[in-house]
Design a protein around this motif. Structure first.
Motif, PDB file in Angstrom:
ATOM      1  N   PHE A  59      54.304  22.623  29.044  1.00 39.10           N
ATOM      2  CA  PHE A  59      53.198  23.082  29.259  1.00 39.10           C
ATOM      3  C   PHE A  59      52.225  22.323  30.215  1.00 39.10           C
ATOM      4  O   PHE A  59      51.682  22.707  30.933  1.00 39.10           O
ATOM      5  CB  PHE A  59      52.183  23.671  28.068  1.00 39.10           C
ATOM      6  N   GLU A  60      52.277  21.022  29.813  1.00 33.50           N
ATOM      7  CA  GLU A  60      51.690  20.034  30.767  1.00 33.50           C
ATOM      8  C   GLU A  60      52.229  19.934  32.122  1.00 33.50           C
ATOM      9  O   GLU A  60      51.695  20.018  33.236  1.00 33.50           O
ATOM     10  CB  GLU A  60      51.624  18.512  30.251  1.00 33.50           C
ATOM     11  N   HIS A  61      53.575  19.772  32.190  1.00 30.65           N
ATOM     12  CA  HIS A  61      54.174  19.942  33.644  1.00 30.65           C
ATOM     13  C   HIS A  61      54.094  21.152  34.043  1.00 30.65           C
ATOM     14  O   HIS A  61      53.662  21.098  35.522  1.00 30.65           O
ATOM     15  CB  HIS A  61      55.726  19.712  33.438  1.00 30.65           C
ATOM     16  N   ASP A  62      53.882  22.350  33.790  1.00 29.75           N
ATOM     17  CA  ASP A  62      53.736  23.437  34.535  1.00 29.75           C
ATOM     18  C   ASP A  62      52.329  23.529  34.976  1.00 29.75           C
ATOM     19  O   ASP A  62      52.169  24.220  36.151  1.00 29.75           O
ATOM     20  CB  ASP A  62      54.334  24.850  33.463  1.00 29.75           C
ATOM     21  N   MET A  63      51.451  22.897  34.105  1.00 31.82           N
ATOM     22  CA  MET A  63      49.932  23.183  34.514  1.00 31.82           C
ATOM     23  C   MET A  63      49.789  22.149  35.864  1.00 31.82           C
ATOM     24  O   MET A  63      48.874  22.414  36.809  1.00 31.82           O
ATOM     25  CB  MET A  63      49.055  22.658  33.366  1.00 31.82           C
ATOM     26  N   GLN A  64      50.501  20.964  35.753  1.00 24.24           N
ATOM     27  CA  GLN A  64      50.414  20.066  36.845  1.00 24.24           C
ATOM     28  C   GLN A  64      50.942  20.842  38.215  1.00 24.24           C
ATOM     29  O   GLN A  64      50.273  20.697  39.321  1.00 24.24           O
ATOM     30  CB  GLN A  64      51.372  18.680  36.683  1.00 24.24           C
ATOM     31  N   ALA A  65      52.155  21.538  38.111  1.00 21.39           N
ATOM     32  CA  ALA A  65      52.482  22.110  39.243  1.00 21.39           C
ATOM     33  C   ALA A  65      51.618  23.173  39.749  1.00 21.39           C
ATOM     34  O   ALA A  65      51.563  23.586  40.730  1.00 21.39           O
ATOM     35  CB  ALA A  65      53.864  22.816  38.852  1.00 21.39           C
ATOM     36  N   TYR A  66      51.091  23.963  38.779  1.00 21.86           N
ATOM     37  CA  TYR A  66      50.158  25.144  39.205  1.00 21.86           C
ATOM     38  C   TYR A  66      49.064  24.741  39.799  1.00 21.86           C
ATOM     39  O   TYR A  66      48.539  25.295  40.665  1.00 21.86           O
ATOM     40  CB  TYR A  66      49.909  26.037  37.887  1.00 21.86           C
ATOM     41  N   THR A  67      48.198  23.631  39.030  1.00 22.37           N
ATOM     42  CA  THR A  67      46.889  23.337  39.792  1.00 22.37           C
ATOM     43  C   THR A  67      47.075  22.044  40.932  1.00 22.37           C
ATOM     44  O   THR A  67      46.086  21.788  41.323  1.00 22.37           O
ATOM     45  CB  THR A  67      46.093  22.710  38.566  1.00 22.37           C
ATOM     46  N   GLY A  68      48.334  21.374  40.855  1.00 21.68           N
ATOM     47  CA  GLY A  68      48.328  20.477  41.870  1.00 21.68           C
ATOM     48  C   GLY A  68      47.714  19.042  41.458  1.00 21.68           C
ATOM     49  O   GLY A  68      47.576  18.123  42.208  1.00 21.68           O
ATOM     50  N   SER A  69      47.286  19.112  40.123  1.00 23.20           N
ATOM     51  CA  SER A  69      46.819  17.719  39.731  1.00 23.20           C
ATOM     52  C   SER A  69      47.913  16.669  39.467  1.00 23.20           C
ATOM     53  O   SER A  69      49.161  17.007  38.894  1.00 23.20           O
ATOM     54  CB  SER A  69      46.202  17.961  38.293  1.00 23.20           C
ATOM     55  N   PRO A  70      47.796  15.403  39.722  1.00 25.97           N
ATOM     56  CA  PRO A  70      49.040  14.417  39.312  1.00 25.97           C
ATOM     57  C   PRO A  70      49.138  14.363  38.151  1.00 25.97           C
ATOM     58  O   PRO A  70      50.230  14.003  37.485  1.00 25.97           O
ATOM     59  CB  PRO A  70      48.136  13.158  39.789  1.00 25.97           C
ATOM     60  N   ARG A  71      48.477  14.760  37.054  1.00 27.39           N
ATOM     61  CA  ARG A  71      48.566  14.600  35.606  1.00 27.39           C
ATOM     62  C   ARG A  71      47.866  15.580  34.957  1.00 27.39           C
ATOM     63  O   ARG A  71      46.750  15.968  35.068  1.00 27.39           O
ATOM     64  CB  ARG A  71      48.395  13.307  35.270  1.00 27.39           C
ATOM     65  N   ALA A  72      48.479  16.273  33.892  1.00 27.04           N
ATOM     66  CA  ALA A  72      47.827  16.994  32.943  1.00 27.04           C
ATOM     67  C   ALA A  72      48.094  16.705  31.311  1.00 27.04           C
ATOM     68  O   ALA A  72      49.342  16.289  31.176  1.00 27.04           O
ATOM     69  CB  ALA A  72      48.278  18.649  33.316  1.00 27.04           C
TER      70      ALA A  72
END
Length: 383
Positions: free
Chosen positions: A53-66
């Protein structure tokens, strides 16, 4: 008086039953993924779905870390701590917000300062922010923003993307930088919203999301911090009880927080995130349908700000005055169509009545007029 609007809402959802303001939709892999967590026995704070979930959210938002948390308020609490907010500090925010924004400030032992919002964004106004700072604050030789009257430190600026509509981020970032304020984004309501093509929650030092049951996607509860690699690592540490890595010893080097998102909730989130773009498209179609239905009438539909793409989490209208607002609320709710007023301004709540505030005339204007309309993703084939 509001017969046409009620008929429109019922047509969108294809029912004569009660219509809630925003209900979740479970039409993908939710049952499959949750069953996988049960079969694995990893239903609590450890499990593959949390990482996914964290990795998918990083990819979706473009954030370096979630970093996933148990709810959005917990994420905001940690975000403010990472921004350096300490007991006795002040944090500038908007009075037109959900109470969790202010509660997270209070958890840090700090106090909110209320500044007005803009009518087009419903969020913190950079013009009002600058005007209040010029009148009430100064920057000392060490670069700290201080209150003129008693030298208290103004540590951060905390705008909220109201109903998913992005605030004026460029201007807020500029003002915050010049006045030595850390910008923390309360993006709880704005998953899927972008400002000039970039996802909300990724502009400030830290941003936070919420996955409560009434949000665009849900994990039942749940939240997320969006930030840099370094601050993300610190957030992960603090939210997992500040436990030092060790094969078997329990060593906690400082006060930490049990804010971890359980794996079973993350499984639900992974399935929901797979459907997010479908949800957003359906919600945009619903919003444009409302806009067309209301065009030329007394109720003014609230559109996304220029240069932004809103998730239209909660559709909203501005009534002509308080009397019309109350008439709309009464007529729709009595007929089984849930509508709600915008929040009571935070400076009116007992816990925050003593807090500093600027001129809040725009927030007060909106408080007396804004009504949210049903905004769930409509069933397939009903729009």
């Amino acid at each position: 008086m509001f017969d046409s609007l009620v008929r429109f809402v019922r047509d969108q959802y294809g029912t004569n039953d009660f219509i809630p303001l925003h209900a979740p939709v479970f039409s993908g892999n939710e049952q499959k993924y949750v069953a996988e967590t049960i079969e694995s026995t990893f239903v609590s704070s450890v499990g593959a779905f949390v990482d996914r979930f964290e990795h998918d959210m990083q990819a979706y938002t473009g954030s370096p870390r979630a970093v996933a948390t148990v709810n959005g308020t917990a994420a905001l609490h940690i975000a403010l701590m990472l921004a350096g907010v300490k007991p006795g500090d002040l944090v500038i925010t908007q009075s037109l917000t959900f109470v969790a924004t202010c509660n997270a400030i209070a958890y840090c032992g700090a106090e909110p300062v209320f500044v007005d919002v803009d009518r087009d964004t419903l969020g913190l106004s950079p013009v009002a922010l600058e005007a209040w700072l010029e009148a009430e604050a100064y920057v000392d030789a060490d670069g700290h923003c201080r209150l003129k009257r008693d030298e208290r430190v103004l540590r951060a600026c905390l705008p909220m993307h109201t109903f998913g509509h992005p605030v004026a981020l460029d201007a807020l970032l500029d003002v915050s930088k010049r006045w030595g304020l850390a910008l923390v984004e309360d993006a709880a309501e704005s998953l899927g919203s972008t400002y000039k093509g970039r996802h909300t929650g990724t502009f400030g030092l830290i941003g936070t999301l919420s996955f409560n049951g009434n949000k665009v996607i849900t994990t039942g509860g749940g939240g997320m911090l969006l930030t840099s690699e370094a601050l993300g690592a610190r957030a992960k540490y603090l939210t997992t009880t500040a436990k030092q890595p060790h094969p078997y010893e329990f060593v906690h080097s400082e006060i930490g927080y049990n804010y971890r998102l359980p794996n079973i909730n993350a499984a639900l989130g992974c399935a929901q995130l797979e459907q997010l773009e479908t949800f957003l498209a359906a919600k945009r179609d619903l919003a444009m349908g409302y806009a067309d239905e209301l065009a030329g009438g007394d109720l003014q539909f609230v559109f996304e700000p220029e240069g932004c793409r809103s998730n239209y989490w909660l559709n909203a209208v501005a009534c002509q005055d308080l009397a019309q607002r109350d008439a709309l609320l009464k007529a729709t709710n009595e007929r089984g169509v849930m509508t709600r007023p915008i929040w009571t301004l935070m400076n009116r709540l007992p816990a925050y009545q003593h807090c500093l505030k600027g001129d809040l005339s725009t927030a007060e204007w909106l408080e007396a007029r804004i009504v949210n309309l049903p905004s769930s993703v409509p069933p397939l084939g009903c729009t």
